[in-house]
Design a protein around this motif. Structure first.
Motif, short mmCIF file in Angstrom:
data_model
loop_
_atom_site.label_atom_id
_atom_site.label_comp_id
_atom_site.label_asym_id
_atom_site.label_seq_id
_atom_site.Cartn_x
_atom_site.Cartn_y
_atom_site.Cartn_z
N TYR A 33 0.82 -1.38 0.05
CA TYR A 33 -0.02 -0.11 -0.03
C TYR A 33 0.90 1.33 -0.01
CZ TYR A 33 -3.24 3.73 1.42
OH TYR A 33 -3.97 4.76 1.68
N ILE A 34 1.77 1.43 0.93
CA ILE A 34 2.37 2.94 1.00
C ILE A 34 3.53 2.80 -0.14
CG2 ILE A 34 4.43 3.68 2.32
CD1 ILE A 34 1.92 3.40 3.95
N GLU A 35 4.03 1.73 -0.91
CA GLU A 35 4.80 2.02 -2.12
C GLU A 35 3.90 2.39 -3.19
OE1 GLU A 35 8.11 2.33 -4.77
OE2 GLU A 35 8.04 2.46 -2.48
N LYS A 36 2.58 1.70 -3.36
CA LYS A 36 1.80 2.18 -4.26
C LYS A 36 1.37 3.76 -4.14
CE LYS A 36 0.08 -2.30 -5.40
NZ LYS A 36 -0.96 -3.38 -5.10
N LEU A 37 1.03 4.34 -2.81
CA LEU A 37 0.78 5.61 -2.63
C LEU A 37 1.87 6.21 -3.05
CD1 LEU A 37 -1.50 7.33 -1.06
CD2 LEU A 37 -0.07 6.81 0.99
N ARG A 38 3.16 6.01 -2.70
CA ARG A 38 4.23 7.01 -3.00
C ARG A 38 4.43 7.16 -4.44
NH1 ARG A 38 9.67 6.71 -4.37
NH2 ARG A 38 9.35 4.53 -4.83
N THR A 39 4.33 6.06 -5.39
CA THR A 39 4.66 6.03 -6.88
C THR A 39 3.38 6.51 -7.32
OG1 THR A 39 4.40 3.68 -6.79
CG2 THR A 39 6.59 4.46 -6.41
N GLY A 40 2.02 6.78 -6.87
CA GLY A 40 0.93 7.28 -7.62
C GLY A 40 0.08 6.28 -8.16
N ARG A 41 0.50 4.93 -7.71
CA ARG A 41 -0.51 3.81 -8.52
C ARG A 41 -1.64 3.54 -7.33
NH1 ARG A 41 2.86 -1.01 -8.24
NH2 ARG A 41 4.28 0.25 -6.93
N LEU A 42 -2.50 4.57 -7.41
CA LEU A 42 -3.65 4.24 -6.47
C LEU A 42 -4.61 3.31 -7.20
CD1 LEU A 42 -4.27 8.20 -5.57
CD2 LEU A 42 -2.89 6.55 -4.50
N ASP A 43 -4.72 2.95 -8.60
CA ASP A 43 -5.66 2.16 -9.16
C ASP A 43 -5.22 0.57 -8.98
OD1 ASP A 43 -3.42 2.51 -10.74
OD2 ASP A 43 -4.59 2.72 -12.65
N GLU A 44 -3.98 0.54 -8.35
CA GLU A 44 -3.52 -0.77 -8.20
C GLU A 44 -3.63 -1.32 -6.83
OE1 GLU A 44 0.46 -1.66 -9.59
OE2 GLU A 44 0.34 -0.05 -11.19
N ILE A 45 -4.16 -0.23 -5.80
CA ILE A 45 -4.33 -0.59 -4.39
C ILE A 45 -5.42 -1.70 -4.35
CG2 ILE A 45 -4.74 0.19 -2.08
CD1 ILE A 45 -3.36 2.90 -2.96
N ARG A 46 -5.26 -2.50 -3.32
CA ARG A 46 -6.53 -3.59 -3.14
C ARG A 46 -6.78 -3.02 -1.64
NH1 ARG A 46 -4.50 -9.41 -3.21
NH2 ARG A 46 -2.87 -8.44 -1.84
N HIS A 47 -8.23 -2.48 -1.69
CA HIS A 47 -8.76 -1.68 -0.61
C HIS A 47 -9.20 -2.88 0.35
CE1 HIS A 47 -8.17 2.64 -1.67
NE2 HIS A 47 -8.11 1.98 -2.63
N CYS A 48 -9.22 -2.45 1.86
CA CYS A 48 -9.93 -3.38 2.79
C CYS A 48 -11.57 -2.88 2.79
CB CYS A 48 -9.54 -2.48 4.22
SG CYS A 48 -10.62 -3.06 5.46
N LEU A 49 -12.20 -3.82 2.85
CA LEU A 49 -13.53 -3.69 2.80
C LEU A 49 -14.33 -3.32 4.07
CD1 LEU A 49 -14.38 -6.98 0.62
CD2 LEU A 49 -13.76 -4.68 -0.14
N GLY A 50 -13.49 -3.57 5.23
CA GLY A 50 -14.47 -3.43 6.57
C GLY A 50 -15.04 -4.38 6.87
N CYS A 51 -14.78 -5.52 6.39
CA CYS A 51 -15.72 -6.77 6.79
C CYS A 51 -15.36 -7.53 7.99
CB CYS A 51 -15.72 -7.53 5.55
SG CYS A 51 -14.11 -8.43 5.30
N HIS A 52 -13.98 -7.30 8.50
CA HIS A 52 -13.47 -8.02 9.54
C HIS A 52 -13.55 -9.64 9.56
CE1 HIS A 52 -14.15 -4.22 11.78
NE2 HIS A 52 -12.94 -4.43 12.12
N GLU A 53 -13.90 -10.03 8.25
CA GLU A 53 -13.94 -11.48 8.14
C GLU A 53 -12.61 -12.32 8.43
OE1 GLU A 53 -16.59 -13.14 8.40
OE2 GLU A 53 -18.18 -12.12 7.81
N GLY A 54 -11.67 -11.71 7.61
CA GLY A 54 -10.27 -12.25 7.85
C GLY A 54 -9.34 -12.05 8.79
N CYS A 55 -9.58 -10.95 9.62
CA CYS A 55 -8.85 -10.57 10.53
C CYS A 55 -9.59 -10.61 11.86
CB CYS A 55 -8.50 -8.99 10.34
SG CYS A 55 -10.08 -7.69 10.25
N LEU A 56 -10.24 -9.58 12.48
CA LEU A 56 -10.70 -10.10 13.83
C LEU A 56 -11.68 -11.22 13.95
CD1 LEU A 56 -10.56 -6.37 15.49
CD2 LEU A 56 -9.22 -8.52 16.12
N GLY A 57 -12.65 -11.33 12.65
CA GLY A 57 -13.47 -12.39 12.68
C GLY A 57 -13.23 -13.74 13.02
N ARG A 58 -11.78 -13.93 12.78
CA ARG A 58 -10.95 -15.38 12.88
C ARG A 58 -10.41 -15.49 14.19
NH1 ARG A 58 -9.54 -18.01 8.37
NH2 ARG A 58 -7.37 -17.98 8.88
#
Length: 661
Positions: free
Chosen positions: A347-372
């Motif tokens: 994320y940070i490197e894509k932000l630094r180089t302006g490749r914003l359309d290549e960022i895979r965004h968090c959905l806010g779903c919590h299914e893969g992180c705290l939900g597990r």
């Protein structure tokens, strides 16, 4: 040229220079400890991967200073004091690798959970004062003795010494934050002690101030100590959160006391405040679902900037760089990214180089992180390799093959992406003129906007990987031979179920409403109280419509625990706030011109309804797979066409299949 140069200027915490103003937020490493309480190889690789991709400061997830205080299982969390030599050996080599990329790293130290412990996770139920458990009121936590408190403080100090020997650049104390054990000391609602650790604000903060003073004494005044700090508790009472839109009386720490507490803590020696809001009783504030707006903590950071003179670190859905830039200086000094760095380690490197359309965004779903948590370590719904970067990454295929993917929903898109990365020649056929499948209607509500960002991410990835995408293309058993495929993957999705009720109103489904194919009137009844039905209800209620949800089961949202807790709690509170009527154990008997007749037990009554929406689940579209499964080439069926589930399992199953083709 750097994009958003303000984010890439140096920052300081004490005398420690950080190469940019971007930090990785602490996220609990539950399940990432080895048998000695040290960092296992998976979590070492996890942090190094983020350092490699440009993060200036990493703050680890909580490491327990003493597993014996609450009787936490050895593999529950890393612990510096369990076996200091093993801990130093694991983290010293990790920190050497992180420093090679110019990043700094702080270890976050916690004293435990107190009343916020998940039932069964600890064997000793303690708290500052006698309290019932957050999740199970039948579990009672006893009051800690003064000797236990003194021991815990010394464990913090000892852990800081071990951390310094391990090459950490500083420590963060997980203290006045989120309603954990030390925060329970700080909040008068939970702390009813009559000794020097209870009563006045100074006394309630004493455990936190004695910790930082002790660390500074043994580690030196220039060894930085940050504090994880929730300015406001955002709770109406026990197990009752307060929504951002809601006017309520604060039962926990209010802003006025939060300001005074911050002053006392900084005066005691803390070098930075890592700021958020909330407690376990308002858990969605600390772990914000998609229902929050971007930059949700900025107001709290701005308040503290006016009252303390140490750096403020701030997270809270800051992945829009415009929001992050606007917060710098006014609300904070360092931007903190949590789940965005789970979703995309680059994320940070894509932000630094302006490749914003290549960022895979968090959905806010919590299914893969705290939900597990409780079943598996932290990972990410949209990034299956998160937390297992080296053992579950992608390797080039030994033999390159022609792969046909049928279906352009999220499962098909992930299959195409992964297979193309590995070197296969991929053709994707989508019968409509759009990619995204059920994410297209699902992402219509404003609070689900990142679902559409996920579609955009996949479109860009397939462009970069030269995947041959064919729109308006229907693949059949009769024409399958035209594609000369060595391997076929069917990802044909699912179709909303429909019910034709007796009466005068025609059946319409939630996806038809979300896509704007049918406009609803002002009084709406939704048949089905699952996630889609309830989120559709919320979306319509936010437009000013009067909504009732009719659910045949005894609970909506599949029952407690079907969703990650923070998402469930916030959605339930939002449904109540927007005056959405919920009828459980209820079924629709028939529709009338401006109402529906419903049955609840032996009771039959009418609800006003100018529009009736059906949201009772989905049916797998597996016909094509069954037709193709006898071919002489391997045929895999993934996503909803295999089993209707959520976005995470569509992506994870696709990744698994494509990773090994």
């Amino acid at each position: 040229m750097k994009r958003y140069p303000q984010l890439f200027e140096p920052a300081y915490i004490g005398k420690v220079k950080i190469k940019n103003k971007l930090s990785m937020a602490p996220m609990g490493p539950v399940g990432y400890a080895d048998a000695f309480g040290a960092f296992n190889q998976r979590i070492q690789d996890y942090y190094v991967e983020r350092a490699k991709n440009g993060v200036g400061l990493i703050i680890t997830g909580i490491c327990n200073v003493d597993m014996g205080t609450e009787g936490m299982p050895t593999a529950g969390l890393p612990c510096p004091t369990s076996n200091p030599i093993a801990f130093i050996h694991s983290t010293y080599q990790m920190n050497e690798r992180i420093h090679a990329y110019g990043a700094k790293i702080f270890i976050q130290l916690t004293g435990g959970l107190g009343r916020s412990a998940l039932p069964g996770f600890v064997s000793k139920n303690i708290a500052p004062s006698k309290q019932e458990n957050r999740f199970n009121p039948n579990i009672i936590h006893r009051e800690m003795t003064k000797e236990e408190i003194k021991t815990l403080i010394q464990k913090f100090i000892a852990s800081a010494v071990i951390a310094k020997k391990s090459g950490f650049d500083g420590v963060e104390i997980h203290a006045v934050h989120e309603g954990y054990l030390l925060d329970q000391f700080a909040i008068s609602f939970f702390n009813h002690r009559i000794d020097e650790y209870g009563g006045s604000l100074e006394n309630r903060l004493r455990i936190s101030t004695e910790i930082v003073k002790g660390i500074k004494k043994v580690c030196g005044k220039d060894f930085p100590v940050s504090l994880r700090y929730s300015l406001k508790s955002c709770m109406k009472g026990i197990r009752q959160g307060g929504l951002p839109e809601e006017d309520y009386e604060e039962a926990g720490r209010d802003i006025e006391e939060g300001i005074e507490a911050a002053k006392l803590l900084v005066e005691a020696g803390y070098d930075a405040l890592n700021v958020d809001a909330g407690t376990y009783d308002s858990w969605y504030w600390n772990h914000p679902p998609m229902y929050f707006e971007d930059g949700m903590y900025r107001q709290f950071g701005e308040i503290l900037k006016r009252h303390v003179d140490v750096p403020i670190i701030l997270a809270g859905r800051m992945d829009d760089p415009e929001v992050a830039v606007s917060a710098l200086g006014k609300s904070c000094d360092i931007i903190s990214y949590g789940r965005p760095l789970l979703a995309d380690a680059e994320y940070i490197e894509k932000l630094r180089t302006g490749r914003l359309d290549e960022i895979r965004h968090c959905l806010g779903c919590h299914e893969g992180c705290l939900g597990r948590i409780g079943n598996a370590p932290v990972s990410c719904a949209v990034n299956p390799a998160c937390g297992r970067e080296k053992i579950y990454g992608l390797e080039p295929a030994t033999v390159k093959k022609n792969l046909l993917v049928i279906g352009g929903g999220v499962a098909g898109l992930e299959t195409a992406r992964v297979a193309a990365i590995r070197g296969h020649k991929v053709t994707l056929c989508e019968k409509s003129d759009q990619l995204g499948g059920n994410l297209i209607p699902g992402g219509v509500p404003h609070f689900k906007r990142n679902d559409h960002k996920l579609i955009s991410y996949y479109k860009r990835q397939l462009e970069l990987l030269n995947v041959d995408v064919n729109y308006n293309t229907t693949v059949t058993k009769e024409n399958i031979h035209e594609y000369n495929a060595d391997i076929i993957v069917t990802a044909t999705g699912s179709t909303p179920k429909s019910i034709d009720f007796e009466g005068v109103q025609a059946s319409i489904t939630a996806d038809q409403v979300l896509l704007g194919k049918i406009e609803t009137k002002d009084q709406v009844v939704i048949a089905g109280g699952g996630l889609i039905g309830c989120e559709t209800a919320l979306w319509l209620a936010q437009q000013g419509k009067k909504i009732a949800v009719v659910e045949i089961a005894k609970e909506i949202l599949g029952g407690h625990g079907s969703l990650p807790h923070m998402n469930e709690y916030m959605l339930l509170d939002l449904l109540k706030f927007y005056h959405i009527d919920i009828y459980t154990n209820t079924s629709i008997v028939k529709t009338k011109e401006n109402s529906v007749e419903v049955k609840q037990g032996d009771k039959i009554f009418e609800l006003p309804a100018q529009t009736v929406i059906i949201s009772v689940g989905y049916t797998e579209n597996d016909k094509l797979y069954k037709e193709l499964s006898e071919l002489d080439v391997p045929v895999y069926n993934i996503g909803d066409s295999s089993k209707v589930h959520n976005i995470m399992y569509a992506i994870w199953n696709a990744y698994e299949v494509a990773r090994d083709i």
